[in-house]
Structures are given as C-alpha cells and as structure tokens.
Scaffold this active site. Structure first.
Site, PDB file in Angstrom:
ATOM      1  N   SER A 555       0.845  -1.195   0.000  1.00  0.00           N
ATOM      2  CA  SER A 555       0.000   0.000   0.000  1.00  0.00           C
ATOM      3  C   SER A 555       0.875   1.237   0.000  1.00  0.00           C
ATOM      4  O   SER A 555       2.019   1.205   0.460  1.00  0.00           O
ATOM      5  CB  SER A 555      -0.874   0.005   1.254  1.00  0.00           C
ATOM      6  N   TYR A 568      -2.723  -0.807  10.482  1.00  0.00           N
ATOM      7  CA  TYR A 568      -2.766  -1.119   9.047  1.00  0.00           C
ATOM      8  C   TYR A 568      -1.443  -0.763   8.368  1.00  0.00           C
ATOM      9  O   TYR A 568      -0.827  -1.575   7.675  1.00  0.00           O
ATOM     10  CB  TYR A 568      -3.920  -0.355   8.391  1.00  0.00           C
TER      11      TYR A 568
HETATM   12  N1  LIG Z   1      -8.597  -0.328  -1.788  1.00  0.00           N
HETATM   13  C1  LIG Z   1      -7.500   0.400  -1.648  1.00  0.00           C
HETATM   14  O1  LIG Z   1      -7.476   1.602  -1.826  1.00  0.00           O
HETATM   15  C2  LIG Z   1      -6.215  -0.237  -1.288  1.00  0.00           C
HETATM   16  C3  LIG Z   1      -5.077   0.565  -1.204  1.00  0.00           C
HETATM   17  C4  LIG Z   1      -3.889  -0.031  -0.873  1.00  0.00           C
HETATM   18  C5  LIG Z   1      -3.830  -1.359  -0.626  1.00  0.00           C
HETATM   19  N2  LIG Z   1      -4.941  -2.122  -0.701  1.00  0.00           N
HETATM   20  C6  LIG Z   1      -4.839  -3.534  -0.413  1.00  0.00           C
HETATM   21  O2  LIG Z   1      -5.385  -4.288  -1.454  1.00  0.00           O
HETATM   22  C7  LIG Z   1      -5.856  -5.522  -0.947  1.00  0.00           C
HETATM   23  C8  LIG Z   1      -7.281  -5.749  -1.433  1.00  0.00           C
HETATM   24  O3  LIG Z   1      -8.108  -4.745  -0.965  1.00  0.00           O
HETATM   25  P1  LIG Z   1      -9.546  -4.416  -1.555  1.00  0.00           P
HETATM   26  O4  LIG Z   1      -9.650  -2.952  -1.486  1.00  0.00           O
HETATM   27  O5  LIG Z   1      -9.755  -5.076  -2.821  1.00  0.00           O
HETATM   28  O6  LIG Z   1     -10.465  -5.014  -0.401  1.00  0.00           O
HETATM   29  P2  LIG Z   1     -11.683  -6.044  -0.435  1.00  0.00           P
HETATM   30  O7  LIG Z   1     -12.249  -6.028   0.945  1.00  0.00           O
HETATM   31  O8  LIG Z   1     -12.592  -5.708  -1.544  1.00  0.00           O
HETATM   32  O9  LIG Z   1     -11.005  -7.421  -0.686  1.00  0.00           O
HETATM   33  C9  LIG Z   1     -10.248  -8.075   0.281  1.00  0.00           C
HETATM   34  C10 LIG Z   1     -10.575  -9.545   0.246  1.00  0.00           C
HETATM   35  O10 LIG Z   1      -9.714 -10.190   1.184  1.00  0.00           O
HETATM   36  C11 LIG Z   1     -10.458 -11.192   1.829  1.00  0.00           C
HETATM   37  N3  LIG Z   1      -9.865 -11.521   3.127  1.00  0.00           N
HETATM   38  C12 LIG Z   1      -9.864 -10.785   4.251  1.00  0.00           C
HETATM   39  N4  LIG Z   1      -9.268 -11.470   5.238  1.00  0.00           N
HETATM   40  C13 LIG Z   1      -8.902 -12.651   4.738  1.00  0.00           C
HETATM   41  C14 LIG Z   1      -8.262 -13.782   5.277  1.00  0.00           C
HETATM   42  N5  LIG Z   1      -7.908 -13.839   6.562  1.00  0.00           N
HETATM   43  N6  LIG Z   1      -8.034 -14.826   4.465  1.00  0.00           N
HETATM   44  C15 LIG Z   1      -8.416 -14.784   3.181  1.00  0.00           C
HETATM   45  N7  LIG Z   1      -9.027 -13.751   2.607  1.00  0.00           N
HETATM   46  C16 LIG Z   1      -9.274 -12.684   3.393  1.00  0.00           C
HETATM   47  C17 LIG Z   1     -11.833 -10.611   1.968  1.00  0.00           C
HETATM   48  O11 LIG Z   1     -12.807 -11.629   2.154  1.00  0.00           O
HETATM   49  C18 LIG Z   1     -11.999  -9.880   0.659  1.00  0.00           C
HETATM   50  O12 LIG Z   1     -12.619 -10.656  -0.320  1.00  0.00           O
HETATM   51  C19 LIG Z   1      -5.706  -5.441   0.559  1.00  0.00           C
HETATM   52  O13 LIG Z   1      -4.513  -6.061   0.958  1.00  0.00           O
HETATM   53  C20 LIG Z   1      -5.604  -3.962   0.797  1.00  0.00           C
HETATM   54  O14 LIG Z   1      -4.942  -3.655   1.986  1.00  0.00           O
HETATM   55  C21 LIG Z   1      -6.145  -1.584  -1.018  1.00  0.00           C
END
Ligand SMILES: NC(=O)c1ccc[n+]([C@@H]2O[C@H](COP(=O)([O-])OP(=O)(O)OC[C@H]3O[C@@H](n4cnc5c(N)ncnc54)[C@H](O)[C@@H]3O)[C@@H](O)[C@H]2O)c1
Ligand SMILES: [Zn+2]
Length: 678
Positions: A555, A568
């Site tokens: 991130s 986080y």
């Molecule tokens: N959305 C953003 O702006 C952003 C920015 C930087 C980083 N990220 C990172 O991207 C990744 C995906 O985020 P997103 O925004 O698509 O979120 P999201 O919530 O849409 O997807 C995350 C998925 O991870 C799954 N998950 C959570 N805990 C879990 C576990 N213990 N085992 C298996 N699966 C698990 C959830 O069920 C979900 O389907 C994350 O690591 C997040 O930190 C997101």
C-alpha cells in the site's frame, strides 16, 4: 435453410458424440452425402459434408463441416500416386471444396468420400478398439459380428485406408461396418438413422461380448502395497508429489496438469499386469497423440515414503527421457520433424492416481481422459485375448507425421501467461478479483482463494469454467488452511507458479483507540498471512524448478505516514519489507518477488464499503460517494485509481516484459509525491 441431410448429420453426430462410450473427445468423424443446387450452373451437384479437422462430434455445428464436391473428390482416385505419396492427396482436397468449403478437411475425408454409402461414421469406441487391439482381432470380429462387420488390417489413416474400406464394402454388400485394426470402427447406412443404428449396434455388441466373455480380472491380481491409499491420504500424497511430477513433465517446456484418482485408474495401477501393459503403450492414433506413446509409471508401492518416491520419480524421469530419445533416434529419418520434447504427458502413481499434462488445462484433462479410454481398451482386449497395440514404428510415423507437424504449426500463438498457475488471495472481491480476472485473460489458470468458499467459487465462475479458474476457501492467517489451499491449487492445475498476496482488511483507528485485537488481526491477515502463503507456495515452486512470481499488494501506506492508521500501515510496511527479503532469498531459485503500492481504490473495494470509506470520508469532510473523486483530486495526475489499474501492474510484473526485475514496488496511486519511493 440448412440442407435436411446436413441437419440429420448434425443431430446424429451430436447424439453419438455426447456419450463417451461411442468415441473419445474430439475423436472420430461423420459424414453425409446429398445434393444441392450449384449456384454457378443452376444444376444439382453432389456434395459430401464431413466433420472437419479438430472438431468434436458432441458439439459439432454446420461451421465445423467441410463441404466437398463428390465427383471431384472421387476423381482423385485417378491421379492417386500410391501409398508412398498419399499425403499429397490432403492438399488436393482443397481443389474439391464446394464454395468456401467450410472447415479444413481432415485426413479421414477420403474414407468418407470413397465409401459408397450416403452416411458414414468413423468412431473410436473403447469396446471397438478393444477388439481392434486384441491379438486375434480378425478372428474375434468374425466371432462377434458374423459377416456383418469386416476386419480391416491396421493402416495409417489416409487415402489408402479410404480405398481399402471402400473396396471391402463393395466386396461385402451384407456388411454394415468394419473394425479398423489397432484403431477403431467405421459404419455406414443408406439413411442417417441407419448409419447411427449400425454404429451403436457395433459398439454395444462389442461391449456386450466383452462383458460376457472376458476372463475375470484381466489386469491380474492386486499387488501387495499397490492398492489405493484411503482418500484423504491419497490426496495428501498426490499434493506432496505434484511439484516433482510437474517438474518432470515440464523439463522441456512448462505444462499444466490434471489429476484424477478415479477408481478405474487406481484399480489398473493396483494390479499385477499394469507394468507390462503400460510399457506396450496406447494404440489408437488419437490416444497416443495426446498421451505420448508411453506413460511414466512409478514402480514403488504406495506405501513408500514421500522422500523415496520423489527420488525414484526423478530417476524414472531420466530413464524416460533416454528411452524417448532412443525411440526418436530409432525411427527418425532425415526429413522427420525435430524431437518435440522427451518428457511424459501421463505420470501414473499406484495407490495415488494419474497426473496428465498439456499446454493448457483442457488439453491436460483430455489427455487424462484418453488414458482412461486406453485403460478400458486394454481391459477389454486382455479380457478376450492379448492386448496388441500397433507397433512402435507406426506410432512414430503418426507422431512425427508431416501433416501432424503442420497442424501443430497452425496452432495460435499462446497467450503471455499460458501454462502459468496462479493463486490470488482475497480474490473474491475488489482488487483481488480484478487481478484474478486479468491473469486469466492473459492465459493463466487461476485459483481464487478467499475466506468464504461460496464467494470464492462465484468469483471463479465469473472468470470462466473450471479449466480456467477455481475457487477455494482459505483463511490466510491460519497455517493449516493455507497449506490446504495450496494443496487444492496444486491438485486443481498440477502446480503453482504465481502467488498474489492480496487478502487484507483495514481498520482506521488512532493509536489510543487501537486494541491489541485490532493490532493482531491486521498483522495476522497481512504480515503473517502473506508470510504463510509465500512460504507454502515457495516450497512447491522450488521443487518444481520452474522459477515463479510472488507479488504483494502492499500500500501507499507502507511508506506514507498519516494519522489513525498505526496497525494497518505498520503491517503494510512489514509486507513491503517481506518483498525485499524474499527477493533476496528466493532469487537463486528464479523466483521473483515484487510489490504494488495502490492507493485510494474505492470502487469495488470491500474495505471501503465496510466502514473504512465512511471513516475516511468523515476524516476528510466529504461525502462517502465522492471519496473516489476526492482521492483523485489529491493526486498528481488527478485520476481515480480502479482495481483494473492494480491488476494491470500485476500483469506488468509477472508478464513477459519485466523478467529481470525483482524486489521492486510499483506505485499505483495516480501520483502521490509523499509516497514516492527512494
Ligand atoms: N482499496 C485500496 O485503496 C487499497 C489501497 C492499498 C492497498 N490495498 C490492499 O489491497 C488488498 C485488497 O483490498 P480491496 O480494497 O480489494 O479489499 P476487499 O475487501 O474488496 O477485498 C479483500 C478480500 O480479502 C479477503 N480476506 C480478508 N481477510 C482474509 C483472510 N484472513 N483470508 C483470506 N481472505 C481474506 C476478503 O474476504 C476480501 O474478499 C488489501 O490487501 C488492501 O490492503 C487496497
Ligand atoms: Zn480414427
């Protein structure tokens, strides 16, 4: 309007092709002869419609038919230069086409055109090939069918085989079909119904005869230590051996795998005769083109340890390669195509099951199906007589046939991620789902792993059928569940090359509000979760010897320091450093480890929908629905970041262009100066 003869032909083909007892996948071909108005002369013209090269009977449509003018096709008999030059006739088919000709005519076109019957079926039924590969197949054919079915000695498919069958049909007006030695059956009829009835009669009569007359236990008694392991143990053993077996099948070029522990396979491998029979190889040309002439057969009992089994498999692989090279050298002539690789396509492990391989999942699965056909053929032939496949020189002539080589060269160029097997965590939602979709569209096989099995399976189904994507349950913070998910991936596609650590969740809290449970949850899922997944995946990748990719979705917050984000951002920084640590450690195995720093991906993100978005919106004093636009305005490019942009960066990292890059993070944040890497 479709010609009624064509309509009848398609219906019959689809019915015959739908039942695996009648023919193997994409095996065999059917035809009909009839008339149509010639648009040039206005007169009737006699045509033959015949299944084109490569299609499957079960799903045949009009576009899969080649359409030829019968008079011209039959005229080829007058210019036929003899069996040594029969391949030239295939090029001549193009001069017999009617109109645009439809699908490319297959090698069997001559048989369909020359046999003097309005409807002809050529099929590869297990029961028919059992008779065709029995040592006394000719005698058995008489015994089973009387004079209604005629024996045609083995001959390579081509113009001469067509002439042979046509002559036999002429000489035996009472016959409804023939058994083609070493190969399959051909049947005919005056109407489409009659041809279909005759095909089914031959297939079912042969099957009934085998049932009634087979000796008990055609494969011999069960060997000590070779019986099937109990299911759970068998699956665990298969997963433990799969990386070695993938490596064996992929020494010359990477392959995708398919595993089956069907009873028919386990029973065959448990019994005394399997070493002799597997060494004889398969017989029907369709079978060995997909399975190679022989499988690699593990010769230790199922009770051997994993370590001993792995060591023995590697020895057997060396021997297999030498044996295949020797086979090539024995038969190759100066104008033979180059050797196509000396690795097995079928690996049999008694007590455990069968691993089959191909350039993609469908090809790997079909190779396995064909070996099951071959087992059925061997059981039938051994039950009645002695299994006697066509000889090795003939197999070589077909495997390295110039026409076969030309067919392979016509194959479309593979997609950039073809043969790569990917596992994406947290792929049921948001960024992970977009990544899984992109990897699949670039040719990878994808395992969608997420907390909720149903959500994972639904996301996989959105991407494609089970030859493309499967869903599995995983809690990445649980060591045993990570092990099980990696095992499921290994068994689904026969290996693992590419892992994306994407699972995550976000709690936005100040230091004083952050509980120990908050801290642990964030660190368990992201820092510990990606450590567990990377460790389990790397173990397989190292054993496979095919390199690999590990990608972390870190991130912007792994480098940027903002308020209310201690747990986080700290765990994101941990993930980001794992990238560098593992890049340093795994480089010697050809495993590249890279990361992506996204930011502000609101659309589709469960993280934002689940409270984080509302919280962030409140912190910034905007409405939640405008958060994406708000983030865009903060960026240098003033653009909103979408899940597809992160997926694009993953493809850039794992695709063909950044092969010399490891330990890198790519920001996908539309430009955030405070998060520039230095
Ligand atoms: N959305 C953003 O702006 C952003 C920015 C930087 C980083 N990220 C990172 O991207 C990744 C995906 O985020 P997103 O925004 O698509 O979120 P999201 O919530 O849409 O997807 C995350 C998925 O991870 C799954 N998950 C959570 N805990 C879990 C576990 N213990 N085992 C298996 N699966 C698990 C959830 O069920 C979900 O389907 C994350 O690591 C997040 O930190 C997101
Ligand atoms: Zn055939």
């Amino acid at each position: 309007m479709t010609n009624p003869d064509v309509e009848a032909l398609l219906g019959r083909s689809n019915r015959l092709g739908a039942d695996p007892k009648n023919t193997n996948y994409a095996g065999g071909n059917t035809s009909a002869k009839g008339t149509e108005r010639d648009p040039v002369t206005g007169e009737d013209v006699e045509l033959v419609w015949v299944k084109g090269s490569g299609g499957d009977l079960g799903t045949l449509t009009e576009s899969g038919l080649a359409v030829l003018r019968l008079d011209r096709l039959r005229s080829l008999v007058d210019v036929y230069p003899g069996v040594e030059r029969e391949d030239e006739m295939v090029a001549a088919f193009d001069y017999c086409l009617h109109g645009k000709g439809g699908a490319a005519p297959s090698i069997d076109t001559a048989m369909h055109g020359l046999v003097d019957s309005p409807h002809v079926d050529h099929l590869h039924p297990d029961s028919g090939i059992a008779v065709a590969t029995a040592a006394d197949g000719e005698h058995l054919t008489k015994e089973i069918f009387g004079d209604k079915v005629v024996w045609v000695p083995w001959r390579r498919p081509g113009f001469q085989l067509g002439l042979d069958i046509a002559a036999i049909k002429k000489a035996s007006p009472q016959a409804v079909g023939c058994v083609l030695g070493g190969h399959g059956i051909t049947a005919w009829g005056d109407t489409s119904e009659e041809a279909e009835r005759n095909s089914l009669w031959i297939i079912d009569t042969a099957a009934r005869y085998v049932d009634r007359h087979s000796k008990p236990e055609p494969f011999g008694p069960v060997l000590d230590g070779y019986a099937a392991l109990p299911e759970a143990e068998r699956r665990a053993r298969a997963a433990a051996l799969v990386p070695t077996i993938r490596s064996i099948a992929s020494h010359d070029r990477p392959m995708v795998g398919h595993f089956t522990d069907a009873d028919v396979v386990l029973d065959f491998l448990a019994r005394a005769e399997h070493p002799r029979l597997t060494a004889l190889g398969t017989s029907c040309p369709d079978h060995f083109l997909r399975t190679k002439v022989k499988p690699l057969v593990m010769d230790l009992p199922a009770t051997a340890s994993v370590e001993d089994s792995v060591a023995r498999l590697r020895e057997l692989h060396t021997a297999y390669r030498a044996d295949y090279q020797a086979y090539y050298d024995r038969h190759a002539t100066p104008d033979s195509p180059a050797i196509r690789g000396a690795d097995p396509l079928i690996v049999l492990v008694p007590g455990v099951g069968m691993f089959s391989f191909g350039k993609d999942k469908q090809t790997a699965r079909v190779a396995g199906e064909f070996y099951v056909n071959a087992i059925n053929v061997m059981r039938g032939a051994e039950g009645l007589s002695t299994y006697t496949p066509i000889d090795e020189a003939e197999k070589f002539r077909i495997e390295y046939w110039a026409l076969e080589e030309a067919k392979l060269r016509r194959m479309p160029k593979p997609k950039p991620l073809a043969t790569r097997i990917a596992l994406v965590t947290g792929a049921a939602s948001g960024i992970g789902k977009a990544i899984a979709q992109r990897l699949a569209s670039e040719g990878a096989c994808v395992v969608v792993a997420d907390l909720d099995l149903e959500k994972a399976q639904a996301a996989a189904a959105d991407i494609g059928g089970t030859d493309v994507a499967v869903g599995v349950q995983v809690d990445v913070s649980d060591e045993a569940k990570v092990g099980a998910a990696v095992e499921a991936a290994l068994l689904a596609f026969g290996g693992l090359d590419l892992v994306v650590n994407n699972a995550g969740l976000s709690l936005s809290k100040s230091l004083l509000e952050t509980t120990v449970a908050d801290w642990d949850l964030q660190h368990d899922v992201m820092a510990k979760g990606s450590f567990l997944v990377s460790r389990a995946a790397a173990a397989s990748m190292i054993e496979q010897r095919l390199g690999g990719d590990i990608v972390y979705i870190s991130s912007k917050n792994s480098v940027f320091a903002g308020p209310n984000n201690i747990a986080y951002s700290a765990t994101k920084a941990d993930q980001a450093h794992q990238v560098r640590l593992l890049a340093a450690e795994l480089g010697e195995h050809g495993i590249r480890v890279n990361g992506i720093n996204p930011d502000g991906v609101v659309r589709g993100s469960g993280i934002f929908a689940g409270g984080w978005g509302a919280n962030r919106a409140a912190v910034y004093g905007v409405e939640e629905k405008d958060l994406g636009k708000f983030y865009a305005q903060r960026t240098l490019l003033k653009r909103e970041v979408l899940p597809e942009h992160v997926a694009g960066a993953v493809f850039a990292l794992v695709g063909p262009d950044l092969t010399q890059t490891t330990g890198l993070h790519i920001p996908v944040d539309a430009g955030v100066a405070a998060a520039f890497l230095r």
